[in-house]
Enzyme design. Structure first.
Site, short mmCIF file in Angstrom:
data_model
loop_
_atom_site.label_atom_id
_atom_site.label_comp_id
_atom_site.label_asym_id
_atom_site.label_seq_id
_atom_site.Cartn_x
_atom_site.Cartn_y
_atom_site.Cartn_z
N HIS A 11 8.82 -0.17 23.17
CA HIS A 11 9.83 -0.80 24.03
C HIS A 11 10.55 0.18 24.94
O HIS A 11 11.53 -0.20 25.58
CB HIS A 11 10.89 -1.53 23.20
CG HIS A 11 10.36 -2.67 22.39
ND1 HIS A 11 10.39 -3.97 22.82
CD2 HIS A 11 9.77 -2.69 21.18
CE1 HIS A 11 9.86 -4.76 21.91
NE2 HIS A 11 9.47 -4.00 20.88
N LYS A 51 24.16 -7.08 30.04
CA LYS A 51 23.17 -6.30 29.28
C LYS A 51 23.93 -5.13 28.68
O LYS A 51 25.09 -4.89 29.03
CB LYS A 51 22.04 -5.81 30.19
CG LYS A 51 22.54 -5.15 31.50
CD LYS A 51 21.41 -4.74 32.42
CE LYS A 51 20.85 -5.89 33.24
NZ LYS A 51 19.42 -6.09 33.06
N ARG A 52 23.27 -4.39 27.76
CA ARG A 52 23.92 -3.18 27.25
C ARG A 52 24.31 -2.27 28.41
O ARG A 52 23.63 -2.22 29.44
CB ARG A 52 22.97 -2.44 26.28
CG ARG A 52 22.75 -3.17 24.97
CD ARG A 52 24.06 -3.38 24.22
NE ARG A 52 24.58 -2.12 23.75
CZ ARG A 52 24.43 -1.65 22.52
NH1 ARG A 52 23.79 -2.37 21.60
NH2 ARG A 52 24.92 -0.48 22.16
N LYS A 79 20.52 1.46 33.53
CA LYS A 79 20.62 0.06 33.99
C LYS A 79 21.52 -0.05 35.23
O LYS A 79 21.55 -1.08 35.89
CB LYS A 79 21.14 -0.83 32.86
CG LYS A 79 20.19 -0.90 31.66
CD LYS A 79 20.78 -1.75 30.54
CE LYS A 79 19.97 -1.72 29.25
NZ LYS A 79 18.78 -2.59 29.32
N LYS A 118 15.60 -15.24 31.49
CA LYS A 118 16.52 -16.36 31.18
C LYS A 118 17.19 -16.84 32.46
O LYS A 118 17.30 -18.04 32.70
CB LYS A 118 17.57 -15.90 30.16
CG LYS A 118 16.98 -15.54 28.81
CD LYS A 118 17.93 -14.72 27.94
CE LYS A 118 17.13 -14.01 26.84
NZ LYS A 118 17.92 -12.97 26.14
N THR A 137 14.58 -8.95 29.57
CA THR A 137 14.32 -10.34 29.18
C THR A 137 15.44 -11.25 29.68
O THR A 137 15.21 -12.44 29.91
CB THR A 137 14.20 -10.47 27.64
OG1 THR A 137 15.24 -9.71 27.03
CG2 THR A 137 12.85 -9.97 27.16
C1 F85 Z 1 14.59 -3.19 25.06
N1 F85 Z 1 14.85 -2.12 24.10
C2 F85 Z 1 14.18 -2.62 26.42
N2 F85 Z 1 16.01 -1.23 22.31
O1 F85 Z 1 15.17 -1.75 26.91
C3 F85 Z 1 14.00 -3.80 27.37
O2 F85 Z 1 13.53 -3.35 28.61
C4 F85 Z 1 13.00 -4.78 26.77
O3 F85 Z 1 12.95 -5.95 27.54
C5 F85 Z 1 13.40 -5.17 25.36
O4 F85 Z 1 13.56 -4.02 24.55
C6 F85 Z 1 12.37 -6.05 24.68
O5 F85 Z 1 11.10 -5.49 24.81
C7 F85 Z 1 15.83 -2.27 23.19
O6 F85 Z 1 16.52 -3.28 23.14
C8 F85 Z 1 16.93 -1.19 21.31
O7 F85 Z 1 17.70 -2.10 21.11
C9 F85 Z 1 16.97 0.01 20.44
C10 F85 Z 1 17.63 -0.06 19.24
C11 F85 Z 1 17.71 1.07 18.43
C12 F85 Z 1 17.16 2.26 18.85
C13 F85 Z 1 16.50 2.33 20.05
C14 F85 Z 1 16.41 1.19 20.85
C15 F85 Z 1 17.29 3.52 18.00
C16 F85 Z 1 17.79 3.21 16.63
C17 F85 Z 1 16.00 4.26 17.89
C18 F85 Z 1 18.30 4.40 18.68
#
Ligand code: F85
Length: 835
Positions: A376, A567-568, A573, A679, A675
């Site tokens: 991802h 979004k985060r 971003k 939506k 994503t």
């Molecule tokens: C997201 N990743 C991408 N990661 O950023 C988007 O572009 C994509 O659409 C979506 O995945 C779905 O494919 C994402 O949300 C995390 O939430 C994430 C969580 C934890 C970690 C890394 C990424 C750690 C624990 C490794 C830091």
């Protein structure tokens, strides 16, 4: 075999044979009243809304449980292949509305409750979001479960039952405050605890080698400190098809063993108290979406999930097949949601060899045919690495296995490229150095039978850069699976007005065959249809404006363009680019440059990782700019900005229905897919975006005329990086110069001078990885095209209809059918009917 005291010795005939429950509103509401009065013990004087919610949830759960059993019986009878979706995150949001929609009891029950004087929306609003995820990756897992159940695929989710989910975000003095999310405090009516299926997970200790009676060498893991894994099952209903799949979440619990030494020394209370530590494993979700390396508790969580889930699958396997694993690889698939559950690779090897006595080659053959990996991210800081020393201390047996996998793999590399030492070093699963690290992504690629990215561009970039060496060695493993979102939650449920218009126009087949939305396209030229479409958007905008006013104290006028980025918060971003545009609009207003103005309400929402200082500063800037605009009467009727606190799944359900313009403005090449963009598109928003992630495919589907494109391409970003000169760009651009000067001059931080200086510095830094200044002019111009188009209501509405009509590809049903065709190859299995 141990006997499990929690399990009675033989089946009790008839114990669970009950007549089918009524699906009519009267039956449901009667059950609801019985739960309220008898199970929860409340009466008419005690109308605590939470008990009303719980009673309704329990009566719906009963209907789910009937179908749940009949789905599992159908799977057992067929004894077919199954997939297990392993994920540290499932961002489920609320369940009540989705359960009612999928069981087809929403309208009738809502009416029956109204007759009792209860409003369904108010009851549903009592439910806490299950926020067991950070963002896109966790929500994707939730959408996938919905699609698998709707497609009647035997897929089960395995995850962690965090006591505390994603933190609640408060905004105080324009700054983010994190508050714990104790979402289980009032109970969770959707889960069923299954203590009889508890398993043991080991940590620490060491390997002991021994010979069995036949002289074969074996390994056992001794002197470990153990933790129990208790499963909690959550029903996942398909859309009106009788199927209910399972999401199994593990909670950590202490073993009931005492440390005898401490006990004998009289430290009884200390010995009992020490057990607490075990339960910490599943206490809290790591609120980080891009870097969290080297945290031991996080590794414990990952192994805990992998081990409990694999043991669970192997226990069910041996219950049917005994020690015969010859068919195992044909009947099981483990899909890894990013590298987070990659401990499953060495753990499956360990369980097969050490517990089930398979040879290395037998175990490896099973592992490399059953594990599949989804990536991802390309961001280097988000790639998981674990220090070998820590890993070896916590999981000594797994480290031995990883070393052996790596040794055999490097031999393969050496045979393919003789003498290419550099390549062996580059490709090694263990990165050597002062503090050697395990590269979890490489482990997943070496062991997996499939490696996929989540949008076309992202999958291409994986092959070209991050995994280039591996692509040369295993070209056939690599594939793309463009993400999708479930149209049940993200259109049928969240936008009932639009859903009703669509169903009136083209029938309701779109809910499970989203490509049918294409039939809306001809109606884009019908003025009466456009008028209805526009009126619905207006009503949805009123709903969104109410939420913004309640949560931000800022009034959005529904006639304005609603411009949304949720979004985060992350530099890649580029919420900052959005803010630079807002400040530019404010600056135009202050200069009197307002001829042909399009009134605009900008909404930004999202959480910053608690330790990510720059992201927090961007929130502070957003709120501060919002405040200055709010307090300046010159902006009245022209411009608003609001920062929405605590962005979450249930907020997005309101937001996506009421948005005109979707901001998807990441630096090209950095957003794997996105994503939220999907939506918004489904709900008729137009996108302003870069050629990044799934935006490219959104534009392809919608047509270039129905998409506001700007910015450098991923290739241009990389080729222009070395000569990037933001100061020259700023100097040549009067608007950008004025915007940055306003920030620097403290116009948005009168009482905290200088706090935004790091932000101004970041924009003018020649090493700015996100190249914000490079895209500023192109973004402003695209926003001008947006504003101009919006002034022509007919052409905007036309484009809006065409976007919804073209969104069929972005159903997660399509995504899941792709996974199933190329990777899982599961049959679709109808559930037994409820008689
Ligand atoms: C997201 N990743 C991408 N990661 O950023 C988007 O572009 C994509 O659409 C979506 O995945 C779905 O494919 C994402 O949300 C995390 O939430 C994430 C969580 C934890 C970690 C890394 C990424 C750690 C624990 C490794 C830091």
């Amino acid at each position: 075999m141990h006997t499990n005291p929690l399990i009675i010795s033989k089946p009790v005939a008839g114990i669970a044979d009950l007549p089918a429950l009524g699906m009519d509103a009267t039956s449901i509401v009667n059950d609801f009243r019985r739960y309220f009065s008898h199970t929860l013990g409340r009466d008419k004087m005690c109308l605590a809304a939470y008990h009303v919610y719980t009673s309704l949830a329990l009566s719906l759960r009963d209907r789910l449980v009937e179908r749940w059993k009949n789905t599992q019986y159908a799977y057992e009878e067929l004894n077919c292949k199954r997939t297990y979706y392993l994920s540290l995150e499932f961002l489920m949001g609320r369940t009540l509305g989705n359960a009612m929609l999928n069981l087809d009891v929403d309208t009738a029950t809502s009416e029956a409750l109204r007759n009792l004087g209860l409003v369904l929306e108010e009851i549903a609003d009592q439910e806490n979001d299950a926020g067991l995820g950070n963002g896109g990756l966790g929500r994707l897992a939730a959408c996938f479960l919905d699609s698998c159940a709707t497609l009647q695929l035997p897929v089960m989710g395995y995850g962690i039952r965090y006591e505390y989910g994603m933190f609640r975000q408060k905004i105080e003095n324009c700054a983010q405050l994190e508050e714990p999310d104790h979402w289980l405090r009032d109970g969770n009516p959707w889960e069923i605890e299954r203590p009889e299926h508890t398993l043991r997970v080991q940590f620490g200790g060491r390997s002991e080698y021994f010979h069995d009676g036949d002289g074969r060498l074996h390994v056992r893991w001794v002197d470990s400190s153990d933790v129990m894994a208790v499963p909690y099952d959550i029903p996942i209903p398909g859309y009106r098809n009788g199927t209910v799949n399972t999401l199994r979440l593990w909670k950590a619990a202490a073993t009931d063993e005492f440390n005898l030494n401490e006990f004998n020394a009289g430290s009884y209370t200390e010995a009992v108290a020490a057990k607490n530590a075990a339960e910490h494993i599943t206490m809290v979700l790591y609120p980080n979406d891009s870097s969290e390396n080297g945290k031991e508790l996080r590794l414990r969580q990952q192994y805990f999930l992998a081990s409990a889930s694999l043991q669970d699958v192997l226990r069910n396997w041996t219950a049917v097949h005994g020690g015969n694993f010859s068919q195992f690889a044909d009947k099981n698939c483990f899909q890894l949601n990013d590298t987070h559950p990659t401990c499953a690779v060495p753990e499956l090897m360990r369980l097969l060899m050490d517990e089930h006595r398979l040879t290395w080659d037998q175990a490896w053959n099973i592992t490399r045919h059953t594990v599949a990996y989804t990536n991802h991210t390309l961001l280097p800081e988000a790639l998981e690495r674990w220090p070998v020393r820590m890993f070896g201390r916590l999981l000594p047996r797994l480290l031995e296995i990883i070393r052996e996998i790596n040794a055999r793999f490097i031999t393969e590399v050496a045979l393919r490229w003789p003498g290419d030492i550099d390549r062996q070093r580059r490709m090694s699963i263990i990165e050597e150095g002062d503090d050697p690290q395990i590269r979890m992504a490489y482990l997943a690629v070496v062991a997996g039978c499939s490696v996929n990215g989540v949008a076309e561009l992202h999958s291409q970039l994986l092959q070209k850069h991050l995994f280039h060496d591996f692509f040369e060695l295993f070209p056939t493993k690599f594939n793309n699976k463009t993400n999708g979102v479930t149209p049940r939650r993200w259109l049928a449920w969240s936008n009932p007005r639009l859903a009703a218009l669509i169903t009136r126009t083209i029938g309701d087949g779109w809910i499970t065959a989203l490509d049918q939305l294409q039939r809306l396209a001809p109606h884009a030229d019908n003025p009466a249809f456009r008028a209805e479409w526009h009126a619905i958007k207006l009503a949805n905008k009123e709903d969104l404006a109410k939420m913004v006013e309640r949560d931000c104290g800022i009034r959005f006028a529904s006639g304005a363009l609603f411009d949304v980025q949720v979004k985060r918060i992350h530099e890649y971003k580029r919420q900052l680019l959005n803010l630079l545009h807002v400040i530019h609009l404010y600056d135009r207003i202050k200069r009197g440059d307002t001829a042909n103005w399009t009134p605009r309400c900008v909404l930004i929402g999202g959480k910053a990782a608690p330790g990510y200082q720059m992201a927090k500063r961007i929130i502070k800037l957003a709120c501060s700019v919002a405040r200055v605009i709010h307090e300046d009467p010159a902006t009245d009727g022209l411009l608003k900005l609001a920062f929405l606190p605590d962005y979450r799944v249930s907020a997005m359900e309101v937001i996506c229905a009421g948005t005109d313009l979707s901001e998807q403005i990441s630096t090209a090449g950095k957003e794997a897919s996105g994503t939220g963009n999907m939506k918004f598109m489904m709900n008729g928003a137009l996108t302003i975006g870069t050629l990044d992630g799934a935006n490219i495919e959104i534009r392809e589907e919608a047509g270039a005329d129905n998409f506001f494109l700007f910015g450098l391409t991923a290739e241009e970003v990389e080729s222009q990086r070395s000569s990037y000169d933001p100061d020259a760009i700023i100097a040549a651009d009067e608007d950008l110069t004025r915007v940055l000067r306003l920030i620097s001059a403290g116009h948005f931080s009168l009482f905290e001078p200088g706090i935004f200086e790091p932000i101004v510095q970041a924009v003018s830094n020649p090493y700015d990885p996100w190249m914000t200044a490079a895209d500023f002019r192109s973004y402003i111009e695209a926003q001008q095209r947006v504003a101009q188009t919006y002034r022509d209501r007919d052409s905007w509405t036309r484009m809006s209809i065409l976007n919804t009509a073209a969104s069929g590809k972005f159903s997660s049903d399509r995504t899941i059918l792709d996974y199933n065709r190329d990777i899982w190859r599961l049959p679709q299995v109808p559930a037994w009917p409820v008689k």
